[in-house]
Motif scaffolding. Structure first.
Motif, mmCIF file in Angstrom:
data_model
loop_
_atom_site.group_PDB
_atom_site.id
_atom_site.type_symbol
_atom_site.label_atom_id
_atom_site.label_comp_id
_atom_site.label_asym_id
_atom_site.label_seq_id
_atom_site.Cartn_x
_atom_site.Cartn_y
_atom_site.Cartn_z
ATOM 1 N N GLU A 131 33.291 -33.073 -45.002
ATOM 2 C CA GLU A 131 33.334 -33.172 -43.558
ATOM 3 C C GLU A 131 32.694 -31.922 -42.967
ATOM 4 O O GLU A 131 33.070 -30.804 -43.319
ATOM 5 N N LEU A 132 31.718 -32.112 -42.083
ATOM 6 C CA LEU A 132 31.027 -30.948 -41.534
ATOM 7 C C LEU A 132 30.525 -31.247 -40.144
ATOM 8 O O LEU A 132 30.484 -32.391 -39.708
ATOM 9 N N TYR A 133 30.148 -30.194 -39.463
ATOM 10 C CA TYR A 133 29.620 -30.278 -38.108
ATOM 11 C C TYR A 133 28.274 -29.571 -38.068
ATOM 12 O O TYR A 133 28.153 -28.426 -38.490
ATOM 13 N N ARG A 134 27.262 -30.288 -37.578
ATOM 14 C CA ARG A 134 25.920 -29.731 -37.446
ATOM 15 C C ARG A 134 25.796 -29.160 -36.036
ATOM 16 O O ARG A 134 25.813 -29.889 -35.059
ATOM 17 N N ASP A 135 25.670 -27.836 -35.920
ATOM 18 C CA ASP A 135 25.719 -27.112 -34.651
ATOM 19 C C ASP A 135 24.324 -26.567 -34.344
ATOM 20 O O ASP A 135 23.955 -25.477 -34.792
ATOM 21 N N VAL A 136 23.534 -27.338 -33.570
ATOM 22 C CA VAL A 136 22.145 -26.946 -33.281
ATOM 23 C C VAL A 136 22.163 -25.743 -32.337
ATOM 24 O O VAL A 136 22.722 -25.798 -31.248
ATOM 25 N N GLN A 137 21.544 -24.660 -32.781
ATOM 26 C CA GLN A 137 21.589 -23.387 -32.068
ATOM 27 C C GLN A 137 20.324 -23.070 -31.287
ATOM 28 O O GLN A 137 20.355 -22.291 -30.339
ATOM 29 N N GLY A 138 19.194 -23.635 -31.695
ATOM 30 C CA GLY A 138 17.950 -23.303 -31.023
ATOM 31 C C GLY A 138 16.829 -24.245 -31.404
ATOM 32 O O GLY A 138 16.885 -24.930 -32.432
ATOM 33 N N ILE A 139 15.812 -24.282 -30.552
ATOM 34 C CA ILE A 139 14.639 -25.128 -30.755
ATOM 35 C C ILE A 139 13.403 -24.292 -30.486
ATOM 36 O O ILE A 139 13.434 -23.344 -29.686
ATOM 37 N N GLN B 284 34.618 -22.991 -40.522
ATOM 38 C CA GLN B 284 33.844 -21.822 -40.914
ATOM 39 C C GLN B 284 32.382 -22.190 -41.108
ATOM 40 O O GLN B 284 32.066 -23.248 -41.678
ATOM 41 N N PRO B 285 31.428 -21.346 -40.647
ATOM 42 C CA PRO B 285 30.009 -21.599 -40.910
ATOM 43 C C PRO B 285 29.703 -21.319 -42.379
ATOM 44 O O PRO B 285 30.153 -20.312 -42.924
ATOM 45 N N PHE B 286 28.981 -22.246 -43.025
ATOM 46 C CA PHE B 286 28.693 -21.989 -44.442
ATOM 47 C C PHE B 286 27.216 -22.051 -44.800
ATOM 48 O O PHE B 286 26.830 -21.630 -45.888
ATOM 49 N N THR B 287 26.361 -22.525 -43.892
ATOM 50 C CA THR B 287 24.926 -22.429 -44.159
ATOM 51 C C THR B 287 24.159 -22.479 -42.841
ATOM 52 O O THR B 287 24.613 -23.058 -41.861
ATOM 53 N N LEU B 288 22.988 -21.844 -42.831
ATOM 54 C CA LEU B 288 22.056 -21.873 -41.711
ATOM 55 C C LEU B 288 20.803 -22.595 -42.181
ATOM 56 O O LEU B 288 20.296 -22.317 -43.272
ATOM 57 N N ILE B 289 20.308 -23.525 -41.357
ATOM 58 C CA ILE B 289 19.136 -24.322 -41.733
ATOM 59 C C ILE B 289 18.081 -24.242 -40.629
ATOM 60 O O ILE B 289 18.402 -24.341 -39.440
ATOM 61 N N TYR B 290 16.828 -24.047 -41.047
ATOM 62 C CA TYR B 290 15.673 -23.986 -40.145
ATOM 63 C C TYR B 290 14.738 -25.108 -40.575
ATOM 64 O O TYR B 290 14.315 -25.163 -41.742
ATOM 65 N N GLU B 291 14.407 -26.018 -39.654
ATOM 66 C CA GLU B 291 13.577 -27.184 -39.975
ATOM 67 C C GLU B 291 12.374 -27.260 -39.044
ATOM 68 O O GLU B 291 12.482 -26.935 -37.857
ATOM 69 N N VAL B 292 11.250 -27.716 -39.601
ATOM 70 C CA VAL B 292 10.035 -27.983 -38.817
ATOM 71 C C VAL B 292 9.552 -29.379 -39.196
ATOM 72 O O VAL B 292 9.487 -29.719 -40.384
ATOM 73 N N PHE B 293 9.203 -30.167 -38.185
ATOM 74 C CA PHE B 293 8.824 -31.560 -38.410
ATOM 75 C C PHE B 293 7.322 -31.755 -38.248
ATOM 76 O O PHE B 293 6.689 -31.164 -37.377
ATOM 77 N N SER B 294 6.770 -32.620 -39.085
ATOM 78 C CA SER B 294 5.334 -32.901 -39.053
ATOM 79 C C SER B 294 4.984 -33.839 -37.903
ATOM 80 O O SER B 294 5.691 -34.829 -37.652
ATOM 81 N N PRO B 295 3.859 -33.584 -37.222
ATOM 82 C CA PRO B 295 3.385 -34.531 -36.199
ATOM 83 C C PRO B 295 3.074 -35.911 -36.761
ATOM 84 O O PRO B 295 2.904 -36.859 -35.997
ATOM 85 N N TYR B 296 3.015 -36.042 -38.085
ATOM 86 C CA TYR B 296 2.833 -37.372 -38.689
ATOM 87 C C TYR B 296 3.898 -38.354 -38.192
ATOM 88 O O TYR B 296 3.660 -39.563 -38.127
ATOM 89 N N LEU B 297 5.062 -37.826 -37.819
ATOM 90 C CA LEU B 297 6.158 -38.683 -37.365
ATOM 91 C C LEU B 297 5.850 -39.374 -36.044
ATOM 92 O O LEU B 297 6.581 -40.285 -35.639
ATOM 93 N N GLU B 298 4.774 -38.971 -35.358
ATOM 94 C CA GLU B 298 4.358 -39.703 -34.160
ATOM 95 C C GLU B 298 4.058 -41.168 -34.490
ATOM 96 O O GLU B 298 4.162 -42.043 -33.619
ATOM 97 N N LYS B 299 3.728 -41.438 -35.732
ATOM 98 C CA LYS B 299 3.491 -42.822 -36.175
ATOM 99 C C LYS B 299 4.709 -43.694 -35.919
ATOM 100 O O LYS B 299 4.590 -44.894 -35.647
ATOM 101 N N TYR B 300 5.894 -43.096 -36.007
ATOM 102 C CA TYR B 300 7.149 -43.843 -35.853
ATOM 103 C C TYR B 300 7.839 -43.556 -34.514
ATOM 104 O O TYR B 300 8.499 -44.446 -33.963
ATOM 105 N N LEU B 301 7.705 -42.341 -34.011
ATOM 106 C CA LEU B 301 8.441 -41.923 -32.829
ATOM 107 C C LEU B 301 7.613 -41.958 -31.548
ATOM 108 O O LEU B 301 8.161 -41.782 -30.447
#
Length: 203
Positions: free
Chosen positions: A142-150, A180-197
């Motif tokens: 069980e976890l909570y994804r807490d988006v901190q910045g864009i 308790q916070p247990f990991t920090l994740i940084y993600e970048v998405f490809s513009p290829y996803l415009e095909k779907y989004l």
């Protein structure tokens, strides 16, 4: 005067990770409020600002399993690693993990770097080749994804890796478990996803 020496760990750290060179950044307040649709289209906001699993979203979008290519698993000790400031709430010593998220047929869709408390990484990533979401789902964590910045910015390395021109949209978030916070994740998405989004910004 007494000289002060900093640890030399930075000199021996493994390869760097791919942070965006920002054109624009938004903090937690911007994440909570959402962005003008003229800046980022609604479908992209669901992906970037929502608290759902990106690997699950990518699988639903493409109709293919989301697979992981692990490109870095490095012990970084107590170094802050030029990471977002939220790394300071992740207990150390830390381990940095870098991956490509791709379709089963090989199309790269996203890049992710995560920082973990080194002593607990094996507990949460029992199979390190699985996406984080799949690993945690198997454990019924069980976890909570807490988006901190864009962030919106450039990266030559990611242009080459995605085979797509920038700039790119990225985000960073904390995973919380048992309060308790247990990991920090940084993600970048490809513009290829415009095909779907659809387009990232209305044209």
């Amino acid at each position: 005067m007494t000289a002060t020496f900093r640890p030399t760990e930075r000199l021996t750290l493994p390869q760097q990770w791919h942070a965006l060179d920002p054109i624009w950044q938004g903090n937690e307040a911007a994440v909570q409020q959402g962005l003008p649709h003229s800046q980022l289209a609604p479908a992209w906001q669901i992906l970037l600002l929502g608290d759902g699993s990106p690997t699950r979203h990518l699988q639903l979008l493409t109709g293919e399993p989301t697979e992981v290519d692990v490109i870095d698993m490095s012990a970084i000790g107590m170094d802050l690693d030029h990471a977002p400031t939220q790394i300071q709430v992740v207990p150390g010593p830390r381990l940095r993990r870098q991956v490509w998220l791709r379709t089963a047929s090989g199309q790269r869709l996203a890049y992710a770097t995560s920082w973990w408390e080194a002593s607990h990484v094996d507990e949460y990533l029992q199979n390190r080749a699985l996406p984080i979401w799949a690993s945690l789902a198997r454990l019924r964590t069980e976890l909570y994804r807490d988006v901190q910045g864009i962030c919106y910015g450039h990266s030559l390395a990611l242009e080459q890796a995605f085979g797509q021109p920038g700039p790119f949209w990225g985000r960073h978030y904390l995973f919380w478990h048992h309060g308790q916070p247990f990991t920090l994740i940084y993600e970048v998405f490809s513009p290829y996803l415009e095909k779907y989004l659809g387009a990232m910004q209305p044209r």
